[in-house]
Design a protein around this motif. Structure first.
Motif, PDB file in Angstrom:
ATOM      1  N   ARG A 267       0.825  -1.215   0.000  1.00 33.27           N
ATOM      2  CA  ARG A 267       0.000   0.000   0.000  1.00 33.27           C
ATOM      3  C   ARG A 267       0.859   1.265   0.000  1.00 33.27           C
ATOM      4  NH1 ARG A 267      -0.242  -2.018   5.252  1.00 33.27           N
ATOM      5  NH2 ARG A 267       0.552  -0.550   6.829  1.00 33.27           N
ATOM      6  N   THR A 268       2.177   1.115   0.280  1.00 31.88           N
ATOM      7  CA  THR A 268       3.068   2.281   0.340  1.00 31.88           C
ATOM      8  C   THR A 268       3.993   2.379  -0.869  1.00 31.88           C
ATOM      9  OG1 THR A 268       4.713   1.017   1.610  1.00 31.88           O
ATOM     10  CG2 THR A 268       3.076   2.285   2.869  1.00 31.88           C
ATOM     11  N   GLY A 269       3.876   1.451  -1.813  1.00 31.23           N
ATOM     12  CA  GLY A 269       4.678   1.529  -3.023  1.00 31.23           C
ATOM     13  C   GLY A 269       5.956   0.720  -3.008  1.00 31.23           C
ATOM     14  N   ALA A 270       6.149  -0.133  -1.997  1.00 33.80           N
ATOM     15  CA  ALA A 270       7.323  -1.012  -1.999  1.00 33.80           C
ATOM     16  C   ALA A 270       7.200  -2.021  -3.140  1.00 33.80           C
ATOM     17  CB  ALA A 270       7.444  -1.747  -0.667  1.00 33.80           C
ATOM     18  N   ARG A 271       8.336  -2.433  -3.695  1.00 34.09           N
ATOM     19  CA  ARG A 271       8.329  -3.445  -4.756  1.00 34.09           C
ATOM     20  C   ARG A 271       8.377  -4.821  -4.111  1.00 34.09           C
ATOM     21  NH1 ARG A 271      12.540  -1.956  -7.251  1.00 34.09           N
ATOM     22  NH2 ARG A 271      14.009  -3.689  -7.116  1.00 34.09           N
ATOM     23  N   VAL A 272       7.378  -5.653  -4.430  1.00 36.50           N
ATOM     24  CA  VAL A 272       7.255  -6.966  -3.808  1.00 36.50           C
ATOM     25  C   VAL A 272       7.254  -8.036  -4.889  1.00 36.50           C
ATOM     26  CG1 VAL A 272       5.930  -8.403  -2.215  1.00 36.50           C
ATOM     27  CG2 VAL A 272       5.850  -5.909  -1.991  1.00 36.50           C
ATOM     28  N   GLN A 273       8.189  -9.003  -4.777  1.00 37.71           N
ATOM     29  CA  GLN A 273       8.279 -10.103  -5.724  1.00 37.71           C
ATOM     30  C   GLN A 273       8.695 -11.375  -4.990  1.00 37.71           C
ATOM     31  OE1 GLN A 273      11.205  -7.794  -8.291  1.00 37.71           O
ATOM     32  NE2 GLN A 273      10.128  -8.948  -9.866  1.00 37.71           N
ATOM     33  N   ARG A 274       8.354 -12.504  -5.582  1.00 34.29           N
ATOM     34  CA  ARG A 274       8.851 -13.777  -5.054  1.00 34.29           C
ATOM     35  C   ARG A 274      10.073 -14.154  -5.874  1.00 34.29           C
ATOM     36  NH1 ARG A 274       7.237 -16.851  -1.203  1.00 34.29           N
ATOM     37  NH2 ARG A 274       8.087 -18.952  -1.094  1.00 34.29           N
ATOM     38  N   LEU A 275      11.229 -14.270  -5.204  1.00 32.00           N
ATOM     39  CA  LEU A 275      12.495 -14.439  -5.898  1.00 32.00           C
ATOM     40  C   LEU A 275      13.352 -15.498  -5.211  1.00 32.00           C
ATOM     41  CD1 LEU A 275      13.410 -10.666  -6.323  1.00 32.00           C
ATOM     42  CD2 LEU A 275      12.523 -12.163  -8.110  1.00 32.00           C
ATOM     43  N   ALA A 276      14.253 -16.120  -5.992  1.00 36.31           N
ATOM     44  CA  ALA A 276      15.264 -17.004  -5.423  1.00 36.31           C
ATOM     45  C   ALA A 276      16.302 -16.149  -4.710  1.00 36.31           C
ATOM     46  CB  ALA A 276      15.916 -17.834  -6.522  1.00 36.31           C
ATOM     47  N   LEU A 277      16.621 -16.498  -3.469  1.00 36.32           N
ATOM     48  CA  LEU A 277      17.542 -15.697  -2.665  1.00 36.32           C
ATOM     49  C   LEU A 277      19.001 -15.944  -3.016  1.00 36.32           C
ATOM     50  CD1 LEU A 277      15.784 -16.009   0.810  1.00 36.32           C
ATOM     51  CD2 LEU A 277      15.522 -14.209  -0.920  1.00 36.32           C
ATOM     52  N   ALA A 278      19.290 -17.031  -3.733  1.00 35.20           N
ATOM     53  CA  ALA A 278      20.676 -17.332  -4.099  1.00 35.20           C
ATOM     54  C   ALA A 278      21.319 -16.163  -4.841  1.00 35.20           C
ATOM     55  CB  ALA A 278      20.718 -18.599  -4.963  1.00 35.20           C
ATOM     56  N   ARG A 279      20.547 -15.442  -5.633  1.00 31.73           N
ATOM     57  CA  ARG A 279      21.080 -14.343  -6.445  1.00 31.73           C
ATOM     58  C   ARG A 279      21.591 -13.186  -5.591  1.00 31.73           C
ATOM     59  NH1 ARG A 279      15.731 -11.803  -9.309  1.00 31.73           N
ATOM     60  NH2 ARG A 279      17.220 -10.218  -9.971  1.00 31.73           N
ATOM     61  N   PHE A 280      21.176 -13.133  -4.331  1.00 27.80           N
ATOM     62  CA  PHE A 280      21.550 -12.025  -3.452  1.00 27.80           C
ATOM     63  C   PHE A 280      22.674 -12.391  -2.483  1.00 27.80           C
ATOM     64  CE2 PHE A 280      16.893 -11.348  -4.205  1.00 27.80           C
ATOM     65  CZ  PHE A 280      17.031 -10.264  -5.065  1.00 27.80           C
ATOM     66  N   THR A 281      23.241 -13.585  -2.575  1.00 29.02           N
ATOM     67  CA  THR A 281      24.234 -14.020  -1.603  1.00 29.02           C
ATOM     68  C   THR A 281      25.587 -14.246  -2.259  1.00 29.02           C
ATOM     69  OG1 THR A 281      23.874 -16.415  -1.819  1.00 29.02           O
ATOM     70  CG2 THR A 281      22.400 -15.211  -0.342  1.00 29.02           C
ATOM     71  N   THR A 282      26.653 -14.076  -1.496  1.00 30.68           N
ATOM     72  CA  THR A 282      27.996 -14.298  -2.026  1.00 30.68           C
ATOM     73  C   THR A 282      28.304 -15.784  -2.178  1.00 30.68           C
ATOM     74  OG1 THR A 282      28.975 -14.197   0.198  1.00 30.68           O
ATOM     75  CG2 THR A 282      28.862 -12.138  -1.056  1.00 30.68           C
ATOM     76  N   LEU A 283      27.579 -16.648  -1.471  1.00 34.68           N
ATOM     77  CA  LEU A 283      27.743 -18.091  -1.624  1.00 34.68           C
ATOM     78  C   LEU A 283      26.995 -18.613  -2.838  1.00 34.68           C
ATOM     79  CD1 LEU A 283      28.776 -20.827  -0.557  1.00 34.68           C
ATOM     80  CD2 LEU A 283      26.747 -20.911   0.917  1.00 34.68           C
ATOM     81  N   GLY A 284      25.876 -17.969  -3.194  1.00 39.86           N
ATOM     82  CA  GLY A 284      25.110 -18.389  -4.354  1.00 39.86           C
ATOM     83  C   GLY A 284      24.206 -19.568  -4.112  1.00 39.86           C
ATOM     84  N   VAL A 285      23.703 -19.735  -2.872  1.00 41.97           N
ATOM     85  CA  VAL A 285      22.706 -20.769  -2.601  1.00 41.97           C
ATOM     86  C   VAL A 285      21.538 -20.127  -1.863  1.00 41.97           C
ATOM     87  CG1 VAL A 285      24.507 -22.539  -2.444  1.00 41.97           C
ATOM     88  CG2 VAL A 285      23.614 -21.505  -0.349  1.00 41.97           C
ATOM     89  N   GLY A 286      20.372 -20.776  -1.952  1.00 42.82           N
ATOM     90  CA  GLY A 286      19.206 -20.269  -1.242  1.00 42.82           C
ATOM     91  C   GLY A 286      17.950 -20.350  -2.081  1.00 42.82           C
ATOM     92  N   GLY A 287      16.870 -20.844  -1.479  1.00 41.63           N
ATOM     93  CA  GLY A 287      15.599 -20.969  -2.171  1.00 41.63           C
ATOM     94  C   GLY A 287      14.817 -19.666  -2.197  1.00 41.63           C
ATOM     95  N   GLU A 288      13.525 -19.780  -2.489  1.00 40.39           N
ATOM     96  CA  GLU A 288      12.691 -18.604  -2.733  1.00 40.39           C
ATOM     97  C   GLU A 288      12.126 -17.993  -1.451  1.00 40.39           C
ATOM     98  OE1 GLU A 288       9.546 -19.360  -5.461  1.00 40.39           O
ATOM     99  OE2 GLU A 288      10.856 -19.335  -7.217  1.00 40.39           O
ATOM    100  N   ALA A 289      11.777 -16.707  -1.573  1.00 41.34           N
ATOM    101  CA  ALA A 289      11.055 -16.002  -0.514  1.00 41.34           C
ATOM    102  C   ALA A 289      10.359 -14.798  -1.128  1.00 41.34           C
ATOM    103  CB  ALA A 289      12.005 -15.553   0.600  1.00 41.34           C
TER     104      ALA A 289
END
Length: 308
Positions: free
Chosen positions: A8-30
């Motif tokens: 309701r405040t304009g934040a961008r909300v998506q369901r994404l794989a978290l691996a793309r945001f980590t230096t290790l490169g592992v992690g499922g969706e959230a």
């Protein structure tokens, strides 16, 4: 699958794989909330949440996490390094606000060009400012709290502005509760020449040359009692041990690297093996997701003040 909510405040909300945001490169969706201001952040914090910055020092489950994951962007990822005239003098600089979403490596380079000293010891740490402050990231040459003047922290009860003296900080620990988010800081720095700052950065950076260059969260374990955890793991004969596509790095045994396609399960297996084989208790430096998440928990005694 649960529908992704609209903000309701304009934040961008998506369901994404978290691996793309980590230096290790592992992690499922959230469910990922990208927020640019305090109003959006307050909305994102209305449900159980986690904060994800540069993604270093972090191992995320292959199944992801059930909570929403918050990332700071826009004005919360900008920096103002202009000296505050009311707090600065010719030798000491207190900057404007630096957002928690600012990448730490770029900030350190900018400080060097200005000849601002105190944070050289954090050179090469692949983090964002908020996460680096939250865990008091550093090396043997210095840590984040060496250069902090003021911290703005989002809590379940509202925003707080505190100083390092208000916190029980120490080695790899800021004393900030887990469900609190470092949104902005002001830096406290010494005026030096760019060449002097670069010399200190080079000293700290040279000490990192033996560290692996592949995908890694960083050091796996804290050094117990002043003894190097890497040395203990090496003496246990584990350097170069591989599970799946995760490897205890040949360059430095306190690093686990992703050879490509590693899973969080591979990494956990190596961590368990290290703890079984090393003869002393080892405390993880990695943060493991999922873990306990609190929302609106009671604040420790030092936080029992009214929000500002």
């Amino acid at each position: 699958m649960t529908a992704t909510p609209e903000s309701r405040t304009g934040a961008r909300v998506q369901r994404l794989a978290l691996a793309r945001f980590t230096t290790l490169g592992v992690g499922g969706e959230a469910e990922v909330w990208v927020v640019t201001n305090h109003e959006q952040l307050a909305e994102a914090m209305e449900e159980p949440y986690r904060i994800l910055g540069g993604g270093s020092n972090l191992v995320i489950s292959d199944q992801g996490v059930p909570e929403r994951v918050i990332r700071l962007s826009g004005p919360l990822a900008e920096r103002d390094l202009t000296p505050d005239p009311d707090l600065s003098d010719p030798d000491r600089i207190v900057t404007g606000w630096v957002g928690g979403g600012v990448p730490l490596p770029g900030l350190i380079r900018a400080l060097q060009k200005l000849g601002y000293s105190n944070l050289e010891g954090t050179v090469g740490i692949p983090a964002q400012v908020g996460g680096a402050v939250w865990m008091n990231a550093g090396t043997r040459y210095g840590e984040m709290f060496d250069g902090l003047h003021t911290l703005e922290i989002a809590t379940p009860a509202g925003l707080r502005v505190v100083t390092p003296d208000d916190l029980r900080w120490g080695y790899r620990d800021s004393g900030i509760p887990r469900n609190h988010i470092v949104t902005r800081v002001r830096l406290k720095l010494q005026k030096r020449t760019p060449e002097e700052v670069l010399a200190k950065m080079t000293l700290a950076d040279t000490a990192r040359k033996g560290q692996p260059k592949m995908k890694t969260p960083g050091c796996a374990f804290k050094n117990p009692g002043g003894v190097g955890a890497g040395r203990l793991i090496d003496e246990a004969g584990l350097k170069g041990t591989r599970v799946g596509n995760a490897l205890i790095a040949p360059e430095h045994a306190n690093f686990i690297v992703n050879l490509g396609g590693a899973t969080a399960a591979d990494v956990h297996a190596l961590l368990d093996l290290i703890r079984q084989r090393v003869g002393v208790p080892l405390e993880l430096e990695y943060e493991l997701w999922p873990g306990e998440v609190q929302l609106g928990a009671s604040l420790p005694a030092q936080w029992a003040l009214e929000p500002t």
